[in-house]
Design an enzyme around this catalytic site. Structure first.
Site, PDB file in Angstrom:
ATOM      1  N   ASP A 140      40.709  47.715  34.561  1.00 23.50           N
ATOM      2  CA  ASP A 140      39.562  46.877  34.937  1.00 23.50           C
ATOM      3  C   ASP A 140      38.909  47.404  36.189  1.00 23.50           C
ATOM      4  O   ASP A 140      39.579  48.038  36.988  1.00 23.50           O
ATOM      5  CB  ASP A 140      40.088  45.514  35.372  1.00 23.50           C
ATOM      6  CG  ASP A 140      40.179  44.510  34.283  1.00 23.50           C
ATOM      7  OD1 ASP A 140      40.481  43.378  34.645  1.00 23.50           O
ATOM      8  OD2 ASP A 140      39.958  44.838  33.114  1.00 23.50           O
ATOM      9  N   LYS A 157      34.767  44.320  33.044  1.00 21.26           N
ATOM     10  CA  LYS A 157      33.742  43.303  32.773  1.00 21.26           C
ATOM     11  C   LYS A 157      32.958  43.143  34.067  1.00 21.26           C
ATOM     12  O   LYS A 157      33.519  42.800  35.094  1.00 21.26           O
ATOM     13  CB  LYS A 157      34.391  41.966  32.417  1.00 21.26           C
ATOM     14  CG  LYS A 157      35.189  42.000  31.143  1.00 21.26           C
ATOM     15  CD  LYS A 157      35.666  40.600  30.756  1.00 21.26           C
ATOM     16  CE  LYS A 157      36.433  40.645  29.458  1.00 21.26           C
ATOM     17  NZ  LYS A 157      37.848  40.471  29.571  1.00 21.26           N
ATOM     18  N   MET A 203      35.292  33.711  41.337  1.00 24.98           N
ATOM     19  CA  MET A 203      34.147  33.896  40.436  1.00 24.98           C
ATOM     20  C   MET A 203      33.020  32.918  40.772  1.00 24.98           C
ATOM     21  O   MET A 203      32.341  32.421  39.878  1.00 24.98           O
ATOM     22  CB  MET A 203      34.569  33.685  38.968  1.00 24.98           C
ATOM     23  CG  MET A 203      35.564  34.712  38.489  1.00 24.98           C
ATOM     24  SD  MET A 203      36.060  34.433  36.792  1.00 24.98           S
ATOM     25  CE  MET A 203      37.234  33.122  36.997  1.00 24.98           C
TER      26      MET A 203
HETATM   27  C1  LIG Z   1      38.353  37.331  36.567  1.00 25.45           C
HETATM   28  S1  LIG Z   1      38.912  36.819  38.117  1.00 25.45           S
HETATM   29  C2  LIG Z   1      40.458  37.618  38.201  1.00 25.45           C
HETATM   30  C3  LIG Z   1      41.350  37.150  39.319  1.00 25.45           C
HETATM   31  C4  LIG Z   1      42.625  37.959  39.458  1.00 25.45           C
HETATM   32  N1  LIG Z   1      43.428  37.849  38.275  1.00 25.45           N
HETATM   33  C5  LIG Z   1      43.437  37.562  40.686  1.00 25.45           C
HETATM   34  O1  LIG Z   1      44.549  37.010  40.551  1.00 25.45           O
HETATM   35  O2  LIG Z   1      42.988  37.848  41.790  1.00 25.45           O
HETATM   36  C6  LIG Z   1      37.884  37.771  39.157  1.00 25.45           C
HETATM   37  C7  LIG Z   1      37.642  37.122  40.501  1.00 25.45           C
HETATM   38  O3  LIG Z   1      38.724  37.395  41.382  1.00 25.45           O
HETATM   39  C8  LIG Z   1      38.251  37.437  42.694  1.00 25.45           C
HETATM   40  N2  LIG Z   1      38.611  38.742  43.272  1.00 25.45           N
HETATM   41  C9  LIG Z   1      39.362  39.694  42.702  1.00 25.45           C
HETATM   42  N3  LIG Z   1      39.555  40.733  43.531  1.00 25.45           N
HETATM   43  C10 LIG Z   1      38.914  40.421  44.672  1.00 25.45           C
HETATM   44  C11 LIG Z   1      38.748  41.079  45.920  1.00 25.45           C
HETATM   45  N4  LIG Z   1      39.279  42.269  46.162  1.00 25.45           N
HETATM   46  N5  LIG Z   1      38.029  40.453  46.881  1.00 25.45           N
HETATM   47  C12 LIG Z   1      37.489  39.238  46.664  1.00 25.45           C
HETATM   48  N6  LIG Z   1      37.602  38.582  45.498  1.00 25.45           N
HETATM   49  C13 LIG Z   1      38.316  39.150  44.519  1.00 25.45           C
HETATM   50  C14 LIG Z   1      36.744  37.217  42.659  1.00 25.45           C
HETATM   51  O4  LIG Z   1      36.505  35.839  42.838  1.00 25.45           O
HETATM   52  C15 LIG Z   1      36.440  37.642  41.247  1.00 25.45           C
HETATM   53  O5  LIG Z   1      35.236  37.053  40.785  1.00 25.45           O
END
Ligand SMILES: C[S@@+](CC[C@H](N)C(=O)[O-])C[C@H]1O[C@@H](n2cnc3c(N)ncnc32)[C@H](O)[C@@H]1O
Length: 323
Positions: free
Chosen positions: A109, A131, A246
């Protein structure tokens, strides 16, 4: 890859391996230009966010390769879901790293720690199924099929995901798809951005004497959307830190719903974007101002709403007092 002393590199080719290479350089604070006629979704996302430059040009003998690797001497394939953490390759677990090192195929991803892929054996096939909000994406059913097909062909498949596979990661669906196809599947948990993004900005999601819990919600749809199942009145009076994933696009509507439901309009709030990466950005405000304060922030970002996000946390700390 060519480098010069001004800390600029050109990565030739636009496949998932080039993405890993580009990410490795970005982690070192180097300016990156990708030269390729076509690029993966992850590279396109980095270019769209201004984190690297993509020059559209054919590269002779580029590194793109399509062959499926033959399984490394195993009779039965398998799938391992690996939580890759928030982006810093140092936050990938040891178990996750080991799973990557023994994989034949890695399905990744844009939010996974792409730098961790730069050192994989050349015969490992890396497939990008990123995505991108409002942009390119691979349908979930197609991702499920890829996992199952490669495993049924006897390959050891790693599904590398951002954060933890089961926190808004559709990991449950991928496990179910493998189980339905009779493919052995295991899950290696990861460091979720729900906690790590706040921590990277120095914000503890819980703090003794301030809050006794935290609630993680998806901001994928706004509060008035027919698909929203969240009870904003309950969230507003929960007394817990609220962590929104998100939610870049919907933050204004979410904050308004919380204040309408009785949350103090002066409640501190912060937005942490690109947490744990060199491009990390932190914006602070209150639940009433944060949407405007963070108007230039682009995903991925986490919003933290609650007293723990305020500037005066230390003075209100109960550290050193009895329970
Ligand atoms: C589809 S969700 C997946 C979350 C992931 N499984 C987790 O546990 O962090 C994607 C969201 O995770 C958050 N996210 C993931 N990585 C991030 C990062 N490095 N900095 C800030 N937000 C992050 C954001 O809110 C993003 O829209």
């Amino acid at each position: 890859v060519s480098t010069d002393i001004t800390r600029r590199v050109a990565v030739l080719g636009g496949d998932a391996r080039a993405a890993a290479e580009a990410s490795r350089w970005l982690d070192q604070g180097v300016d990156v230009t990708v030269v390729a006629a076509e690029v993966t979704a992850a590279i396109q996302d980095l270019a769209d966010r201004g984190l690297l430059v993509w020059v559209r040009a054919e590269v002779a003998d580029g590194p793109d390769r399509q062959d499926d690797p033959s399984p490394a001497g195993r009779s039965e394939g398998s799938v391992t879901l690996v939580g890759g953490g928030p982006g810093d390759p140092g936050l990938l677990t040891v178990a996750g790293r080991e799973a990557l090192e023994s994989a034949d195929v890695v399905i990744t991803d844009r939010l996974a720690p792409l730098t961790s892929l730069a050192t994989l054996r050349p015969e490992v096939r890396i497939i990008d199924v990123s995505k991108i909000p409002g942009g390119r994406s691979t349908p979930q059913e197609e991702i499920d099929c890829l996992l199952v097909e490669h495993a049924l062909a006897g390959r050891s498949v790693v599904r590398l995901k951002g954060g933890d596979p089961f926190v808004f990661g559709r990991g449950g669906e991928e496990v179910a798809a493998c189980e339905a196809a009779g493919v052995p599947v295991t899950v290696i948990p990861g460091v979720t951005s729900a906690v790590a993004a706040a921590a990277a900005a120095g914000i503890p999601v819980t703090h003794r004497g301030v809050t006794q819990g935290f609630t993680v919600i998806s901001g994928h749809v706004p509060p008035d959307h027919p698909d929203s199942t969240l009870d904003f009145a309950a969230l507003a009076r929960s007394g817990t830190t609220l962590v929104v994933l998100m939610g870049v696009r919907t933050l204004g509507a979410i904050c308004a719903a919380l204040v309408d439901a009785g949350l103090d309009a002066n409640t501190p709030a912060a937005v942490v974007a690109d947490a744990t990466r060199p491009s990390q950005q932190v914006v602070r405000g209150t639940v009433s101002t944060i949407d405007q304060d963070a108007r230039d922030v682009r995903p991925p970002a986490v919003a933290v709403i609650g007293d723990v996000a305020g500037p005066s946390l230390r003075s209100r700390s109960s550290l050193g007092t009895d329970r």
